[in-house]
Design a protein around this motif. Structure first.
Motif, PDB file in Angstrom:
ATOM      1  N   GLY A  54       0.803  -1.210   0.000  1.00 18.68           N
ATOM      2  CA  GLY A  54       0.000   0.000   0.000  1.00 18.68           C
ATOM      3  C   GLY A  54       0.836   1.260   0.000  1.00 18.68           C
ATOM      4  O   GLY A  54       2.042   1.245   0.206  1.00 18.68           O
ATOM      5  N   ASP A  63      -3.882   6.525  -3.866  1.00 21.20           N
ATOM      6  CA  ASP A  63      -3.366   6.060  -2.583  1.00 21.20           C
ATOM      7  C   ASP A  63      -4.053   4.732  -2.298  1.00 21.20           C
ATOM      8  O   ASP A  63      -5.264   4.707  -2.038  1.00 21.20           O
ATOM      9  N   GLU A  65      -4.736   1.150  -0.259  1.00 16.24           N
ATOM     10  CA  GLU A  65      -4.702   0.546   1.067  1.00 16.24           C
ATOM     11  C   GLU A  65      -3.730  -0.630   1.074  1.00 16.24           C
ATOM     12  O   GLU A  65      -3.473  -1.242   0.046  1.00 16.24           O
ATOM     13  N   THR A  69      -6.033  -3.655   5.248  1.00 15.57           N
ATOM     14  CA  THR A  69      -6.992  -2.564   5.437  1.00 15.57           C
ATOM     15  C   THR A  69      -7.944  -2.387   4.256  1.00 15.57           C
ATOM     16  O   THR A  69      -8.732  -1.448   4.236  1.00 15.57           O
ATOM     17  N   ILE A  70      -7.887  -3.297   3.279  1.00 18.23           N
ATOM     18  CA  ILE A  70      -8.886  -3.298   2.213  1.00 18.23           C
ATOM     19  C   ILE A  70     -10.197  -3.743   2.847  1.00 18.23           C
ATOM     20  O   ILE A  70     -10.259  -4.743   3.544  1.00 18.23           O
ATOM     21  N   THR A  71     -11.258  -2.975   2.621  1.00 23.80           N
ATOM     22  CA  THR A  71     -12.529  -3.146   3.319  1.00 23.80           C
ATOM     23  C   THR A  71     -13.649  -3.503   2.352  1.00 23.80           C
ATOM     24  O   THR A  71     -13.750  -2.923   1.276  1.00 23.80           O
ATOM     25  N   GLY A  99      -8.749   1.963  -1.947  1.00 21.48           N
ATOM     26  CA  GLY A  99      -7.946   3.167  -1.836  1.00 21.48           C
ATOM     27  C   GLY A  99      -8.715   4.417  -2.169  1.00 21.48           C
ATOM     28  O   GLY A  99      -9.947   4.454  -2.113  1.00 21.48           O
TER      29      GLY A  99
END
Length: 159
Positions: A54, A63, A65, A69-71, A99
């Motif tokens: 990331g 930007d 992730e 932290t990819i959601t 991102g």
């Protein structure tokens, strides 16, 4: 698409108070993530995450992730999100916020099949998902981001 050697932008001390470059994501971690979510990340994104997990993409306003932290868009935090004009409601477990691009969320949407399409999440419109008409794949999206920030020269070469 082969990513360039200088894919990630590494901040220098003048840009930020500290320089924190994420280590690479391992191939095993990426496989585990894909198994848990039952999707395959685009190969170019996988390649980039295996270089650095990331960060900012050089020459763009992207930007991304890190892998952890990819959601997905299926939690309570995303209840306010609505599909924009022309989008059918999809399974939010198959939509991943990966991102940011110039203040818009970048979403991989696997509701269309194994090759995800790119959607933008417009935060300032109360959380509206919108498609990108002529950009279909992650690689096309990435190439467009580079091209927008680095337009070709109008000068013609001498004959």
């Amino acid at each position: 698409m082969n990513i360039p050697n200088e894919f990630w932008h590494t901040p220098v001390d003048e840009e930020v108070d500290y320089v924190n470059v994420p280590p690479p994501a391992s191939a095993a971690a990426i496989r585990r993530w894909e198994e848990v979510h039952e999707v395959r990340l685009p190969p170019t994104l996988v390649e980039a995450l295996m270089i650095q997990d990331g960060g900012y993409v050089r020459g763009t306003d992207l930007d991304f992730e890190g892998l952890d932290t990819i959601t997905t868009l299926d939690g309570e935090d995303w209840d306010h999100v609505e599909e924009g004009l022309g989008l059918s409601p999809g399974d939010r477990r198959k939509q991943f916020l990966i991102g940011d691009c110039g203040g818009l969320g970048v979403v991989l949407d696997y509701n269309v099949g194994p090759e995800p399409r790119i959607l933008f999440l417009w935060h300032d419109l109360g959380g509206e998902l919108r498609g990108i008409d002529d950009l279909v794949t992650f690689d096309q999206f990435l190439q467009d981001a580079w091209d927008r920030r680095n337009p070709p020269s109008d000068e013609q070469s001498p004959e």
